[in-house]
Structures are given as C-alpha cells and as structure tokens.
Write a protein that holds these residues in place. Structure first.
Motif, PDB file in Angstrom:
ATOM      1  N   LEU A 138       0.854  -1.179   0.000  1.00  0.00           N
ATOM      2  CA  LEU A 138       0.000   0.000   0.000  1.00  0.00           C
ATOM      3  C   LEU A 138       0.888   1.226   0.000  1.00  0.00           C
ATOM      4  N   PHE A 139       0.591   2.164  -0.881  1.00  0.00           N
ATOM      5  CA  PHE A 139       1.370   3.381  -1.002  1.00  0.00           C
ATOM      6  C   PHE A 139       0.630   4.487  -0.257  1.00  0.00           C
ATOM      7  N   ASN A 140       1.151   4.870   0.895  1.00  0.00           N
ATOM      8  CA  ASN A 140       0.519   5.831   1.785  1.00  0.00           C
ATOM      9  C   ASN A 140       1.103   7.217   1.543  1.00  0.00           C
ATOM     10  N   GLU A 141       0.277   8.124   1.044  1.00  0.00           N
ATOM     11  CA  GLU A 141       0.733   9.492   0.811  1.00  0.00           C
ATOM     12  C   GLU A 141       0.848  10.207   2.151  1.00  0.00           C
ATOM     13  N   ILE A 142       1.987  10.830   2.396  1.00  0.00           N
ATOM     14  CA  ILE A 142       2.210  11.550   3.638  1.00  0.00           C
ATOM     15  C   ILE A 142       2.081  13.040   3.340  1.00  0.00           C
ATOM     16  N   GLU A 143       1.203  13.707   4.086  1.00  0.00           N
ATOM     17  CA  GLU A 143       0.970  15.135   3.889  1.00  0.00           C
ATOM     18  C   GLU A 143       1.784  15.935   4.894  1.00  0.00           C
ATOM     19  N   ALA A 144       2.081  17.193   4.546  1.00  0.00           N
ATOM     20  CA  ALA A 144       2.920  18.052   5.384  1.00  0.00           C
ATOM     21  C   ALA A 144       2.262  18.359   6.730  1.00  0.00           C
ATOM     22  N   GLU A 145       0.966  18.566   6.732  1.00  0.00           N
ATOM     23  CA  GLU A 145       0.205  18.899   7.931  1.00  0.00           C
ATOM     24  C   GLU A 145       0.650  20.209   8.578  1.00  0.00           C
ATOM     25  N   ILE A 146       1.425  21.017   7.852  1.00  0.00           N
ATOM     26  CA  ILE A 146       1.869  22.315   8.345  1.00  0.00           C
ATOM     27  C   ILE A 146       2.161  23.208   7.140  1.00  0.00           C
ATOM     28  N   LYS A 147       1.952  24.501   7.325  1.00  0.00           N
ATOM     29  CA  LYS A 147       2.287  25.463   6.268  1.00  0.00           C
ATOM     30  C   LYS A 147       3.687  25.976   6.541  1.00  0.00           C
ATOM     31  N   GLY A 148       4.547  25.909   5.537  1.00  0.00           N
ATOM     32  CA  GLY A 148       5.915  26.370   5.723  1.00  0.00           C
ATOM     33  C   GLY A 148       6.796  26.059   4.541  1.00  0.00           C
ATOM     34  N   GLU A 149       8.104  25.990   4.822  1.00  0.00           N
ATOM     35  CA  GLU A 149       9.109  25.758   3.780  1.00  0.00           C
ATOM     36  C   GLU A 149       9.974  24.563   4.170  1.00  0.00           C
ATOM     37  N   ILE A 150      10.213  23.663   3.215  1.00  0.00           N
ATOM     38  CA  ILE A 150      11.068  22.500   3.448  1.00  0.00           C
ATOM     39  C   ILE A 150      12.507  22.988   3.609  1.00  0.00           C
ATOM     40  N   VAL A 151      13.105  22.683   4.764  1.00  0.00           N
ATOM     41  CA  VAL A 151      14.472  23.109   5.051  1.00  0.00           C
ATOM     42  C   VAL A 151      15.451  21.975   4.786  1.00  0.00           C
ATOM     43  N   GLU A 152      15.028  20.750   5.129  1.00  0.00           N
ATOM     44  CA  GLU A 152      15.928  19.610   4.967  1.00  0.00           C
ATOM     45  C   GLU A 152      15.133  18.333   4.753  1.00  0.00           C
ATOM     46  N   ILE A 153      15.659  17.453   3.898  1.00  0.00           N
ATOM     47  CA  ILE A 153      15.075  16.135   3.672  1.00  0.00           C
ATOM     48  C   ILE A 153      15.990  15.147   4.378  1.00  0.00           C
ATOM     49  N   LEU A 154      15.453  14.448   5.376  1.00  0.00           N
ATOM     50  CA  LEU A 154      16.268  13.616   6.259  1.00  0.00           C
ATOM     51  C   LEU A 154      16.364  12.159   5.834  1.00  0.00           C
ATOM     52  N   ALA A 155      15.472  11.692   4.971  1.00  0.00           N
ATOM     53  CA  ALA A 155      15.476  10.292   4.546  1.00  0.00           C
ATOM     54  C   ALA A 155      15.907  10.196   3.085  1.00  0.00           C
ATOM     55  N   GLU A 156      16.562   9.107   2.768  1.00  0.00           N
ATOM     56  CA  GLU A 156      16.982   8.838   1.398  1.00  0.00           C
ATOM     57  C   GLU A 156      15.865   8.106   0.663  1.00  0.00           C
ATOM     58  N   ASN A 157      15.769   8.314  -0.645  1.00  0.00           N
ATOM     59  CA  ASN A 157      14.764   7.617  -1.444  1.00  0.00           C
ATOM     60  C   ASN A 157      14.972   6.107  -1.330  1.00  0.00           C
ATOM     61  N   GLU A 158      13.871   5.374  -1.215  1.00  0.00           N
ATOM     62  CA  GLU A 158      13.844   3.913  -1.098  1.00  0.00           C
ATOM     63  C   GLU A 158      14.451   3.403   0.202  1.00  0.00           C
ATOM     64  N   LEU A 167      11.332  12.673   8.720  1.00  0.00           N
ATOM     65  CA  LEU A 167      11.570  12.580   7.280  1.00  0.00           C
ATOM     66  C   LEU A 167      11.972  13.929   6.687  1.00  0.00           C
ATOM     67  N   PHE A 168      11.355  14.992   7.189  1.00  0.00           N
ATOM     68  CA  PHE A 168      11.591  16.348   6.691  1.00  0.00           C
ATOM     69  C   PHE A 168      11.672  17.314   7.861  1.00  0.00           C
ATOM     70  N   LEU A 169      12.399  18.422   7.651  1.00  0.00           N
ATOM     71  CA  LEU A 169      12.352  19.544   8.579  1.00  0.00           C
ATOM     72  C   LEU A 169      11.697  20.713   7.845  1.00  0.00           C
ATOM     73  N   VAL A 170      10.741  21.348   8.515  1.00  0.00           N
ATOM     74  CA  VAL A 170       9.980  22.432   7.891  1.00  0.00           C
ATOM     75  C   VAL A 170      10.091  23.683   8.760  1.00  0.00           C
ATOM     76  N   LYS A 171      10.350  24.811   8.098  1.00  0.00           N
ATOM     77  CA  LYS A 171      10.327  26.099   8.777  1.00  0.00           C
ATOM     78  C   LYS A 171       8.892  26.605   8.669  1.00  0.00           C
ATOM     79  N   PRO A 172       8.172  26.707   9.802  1.00  0.00           N
ATOM     80  CA  PRO A 172       6.771  27.109   9.745  1.00  0.00           C
ATOM     81  C   PRO A 172       6.609  28.518   9.194  1.00  0.00           C
ATOM     82  N   ALA A 173       5.527  28.736   8.425  1.00  0.00           N
ATOM     83  CA  ALA A 173       5.211  30.063   7.908  1.00  0.00           C
ATOM     84  C   ALA A 173       4.702  30.919   9.064  1.00  0.00           C
ATOM     85  N   LYS A 174       4.971  32.194   8.993  1.00  0.00           N
ATOM     86  CA  LYS A 174       4.542  33.094  10.077  1.00  0.00           C
ATOM     87  C   LYS A 174       3.197  33.688   9.831  1.00  0.00           C
TER      88      LYS A 174
END
Length: 174
Positions: A138-158, A167-174
C-alpha cells in the motif's frame, strides 16, 4: 479507532469496487482511500497513525522484509553517519519535523521517472503531499500537515523508515 480486520475488509471492498475514492470517518479517526492506476493509495489523517502502525507491523514477519532488514542496517549505518554530520538542524526548536506515521519504504516521488514531490526550499501547505511510505504493497501518501518551507530532507529515497522517524524539517510560515 479502526481494527486491523476492519481496515483489511474496507481495502478489499474498495479495491474490488468501481469506486475511485472512498472516505470513512468514525470516532475522530479518518480513513481515505484512493485508487491510483490499479494501486490502492491510503491516506490516514493525523488522528489515527498509531492504528495504521499496528496494522502494518503485525504481518511484517515475511521472508522478504527480513532479508531487507538484515541488509538495511549496513546501509543505514553508512547513511546515518553522513546525515548526522550535516543534519545539525534536527535539534533546532524553530523547525517542525514531519515524521513517518508507520514502518515502510520511503519514496520521494510517485514513480521512479517522476520528479520528487518536494525539494529543499519548496513551500508546503498542510495538505501538500511530501512523500510516500509503502507498507504491505500500500502506497501511503504523507501530507505536510503544516504550512511552511522545506528546510531539509532527512530520509533517502527507497530507505526503510521507522514509525516516528523524522523525514523532513519544515520552517513554519509566520
């Protein structure tokens, strides 16, 4: 809360029906299933990730995942040393972590020949799909659940990811 057997039955029914999309909500838990080119895609709202974790973890002892699990720690050790060095943002209290709601395989794009859902610097909305975590075909789409900007991607593909792994670090929008 959904029981494992209920989830399986719902997925089978949707898969065998002519429905393209199905949403079901009970007691604050929401289940949304979409068919995508013959693959059933499951999106779980934040209220129920623990239920999905239990559903995915129980049937894990198969031969393939064990083989992957035995090989994966070596890859993880190699990858862990490199991201740990460059990932000093992980402890930054101003950044929000998008974590994996289940054990599975992390994919940055919907298919190998498609561009990634998000890149570093991309702006995201709460409903923006940032990646896919595959568990039990099953391919589960993961949503951001926050408004902001992607700062870093912590996981490698596959890469095999664990429940709660950032998995990601997000700088929240103000």
């Amino acid at each position: 809360m959904f029981k494992v057997q209920e989830l399986r039955e719902i997925i089978k029914l949707v898969d065998s029906s002519s429905l393209d999309e199905f949403t079901y909500e009970v007691d604050g838990a929401k289940l949304k299933l979409k068919k995508n080119k013959g693959v059933v895609t499951e999106v779980i709202a934040p209220q129920a990730p623990a239920v999905v974790q239990q559903a995915q973890a129980a049937p894990q002892p198969k031969e393939e995942p064990k083989a992957e699990a035995k090989m994966e720690p070596k890859k993880e050790e190699e990858k862990a040393s490199a991201p740990a060095a460059k990932s000093s943002n992980l402890d930054d209290p101003t950044l929000v972590k998008i974590t994996s709601p289940m054990v599975g395989t992390f994919y940055r794009a919907p298919s190998p020949d498609s561009p990634p859902y998000v890149q570093v610097g991309d702006k995201v909305e709460p409903d923006t799909v940032v990646c896919i975590v595959e568990a039990m075909k099953l391919f589960n789409e993961i949503e951001a659940e926050i408004k902001g900007e992607i700062v870093e991607i912590l996981a490698e593909n596959e890469q095999l990811v664990e429940f709660g792994q950032p998995l990601f670090l997000v700088k929240p929008a103000k």
